[in-house]
Enzyme design. Structure first.
Site: not given
Length: 321
Positions: A118, A145, A198, A216
């Protein structure tokens, strides 16, 4: 349908890189990509290798003493005869390095780029697209995204449709925490549980303070032609949300249109589709000028889920040539 044969270089062989390697080799024949192959792998922990077979990969992963510097990675990219570079390194929201330099080297040496990172897309989109255009190459980044779940690429199926506004639950970590808080856990207990499963990092800052969601929002805005750089997006995280607020329908919402973009907790009505997105799931609502609101919901992270996004981008590039 037969596609062009590609030589693929993978940069970063952690969870996503290994997932892509597995998925590509499992699916390439069915996708008409049987002539294409992953020819090189570079990872700063494992070093560099030319690929031969599965046993070679196991041997490669067993050698952690062949570390390589980021400048060496750049030189390997320039010297490679691959025509596609898949970049799967870590995200950096300060200056997008070293991933940006890897992509720049790939584009300037005549290679297409696929990334799930990203940082370069959220922070340096225009610069990256200019370099790609100057060199006649493509950059694909579906995995930034909602991983492999359709998001902004839905509009590829709707020629002529113009996006008007976007809302979304685009961070699975915070959605999981808020879901568990709505079921009675405190913020700290929900975060610890997310970390144990996690879903959250040891340092959860990027998620719980809204930076991942803001990245995003910036990426979607760039794709749709809206000018909302990440550093100008208003961001508020979830650290101060109470269990009562979570139970009342509070979600960490991403919003963008031509005029504004923001990330903040917001109480959603019971009739709102996004209120009912639970756990680590992601969902996006895209309002268009032709169809009104359309929705997509599914996994927004994970080894194979993110690898699916990179495979989608690979097929897109192959079909366009």
């Amino acid at each position: 349908m037969a596609h062009r044969t590609h030589r693929i270089m993978v940069i970063g062989f952690g969870t996503v890189g290994q997932g892509f390697y597995e998925l590509f080799n499992a699916k390439r024949r069915a996708l008409g990509l049987e002539g294409s192959r992953i020819t090189e792998i570079v990872d700063m922990r494992f070093g560099y290798t030319n690929m031969t077979d599965e046993s070679h990969v196991r041997e490669y992963l067993g050698n952690v003493d062949r570390t390589i510097s980021s400048s060496d990675v750049v030189e390997r990219i320039k010297a490679s005869d691959a025509d596609i570079v898949c970049e799967f390194t870590w995200v950096n929201y300060r200056d997008a390095e070293p991933a940006f330099s890897y992509m720049k080297a790939a584009l300037e040496s005549g290679k297409h780029v696929i990334t799930t990172n990203k940082g370069p897309i959220a922070l340096r989109y225009r610069e990256l697209m200019h370099i790609a255009s100057e060199n006649g190459r493509k950059v694909r980044f579906k995995g930034t995204v909602m991983a492999g779940t359709p998001s902004f690429n839905i509009l590829d199926l709707l020629p002529g449709a113009r996006p008007v506004r976007v809302r979304g639950i685009l961070n699975g970590t915070t959605n999981y925490i808020l879901t568990r808080m709505s079921e009675g856990l405190s913020y700290s207990d929900a975060l610890k549980e997310a970390q144990s499963r996690g879903y959250a990092e040891a340092d959860p800052t990027n998620d719980v303070d809204g930076f991942d969601a803001a990245a995003k929002a910036a990426i979607i805005s760039s794709v749709f032609g809206w000018d909302h750089p990440m550093d100008r997006i208003r961001v508020e995280g979830i650290r101060n949300i109470t269990a009562e607020e979570a139970a009342s329908g509070t979600k960490l919402l991403v919003y963008a249109d031509r005029d504004e973009a923001w990330v903040r907790p917001q109480v959603l009505d019971d009739g709102d589709v996004l209120r009912h997105v639970k756990g680590v799931m992601n969902a996006i609502e895209i309002e268009t000028d032709t169809l009104g609101k359309i929705y997509s919901m599914g996994p927004g992270a994970g080894k194979i889920e993110t690898a699916q996004a990179a495979l989608t981008d690979l097929v897109s590039i192959s079909r366009s040539e």
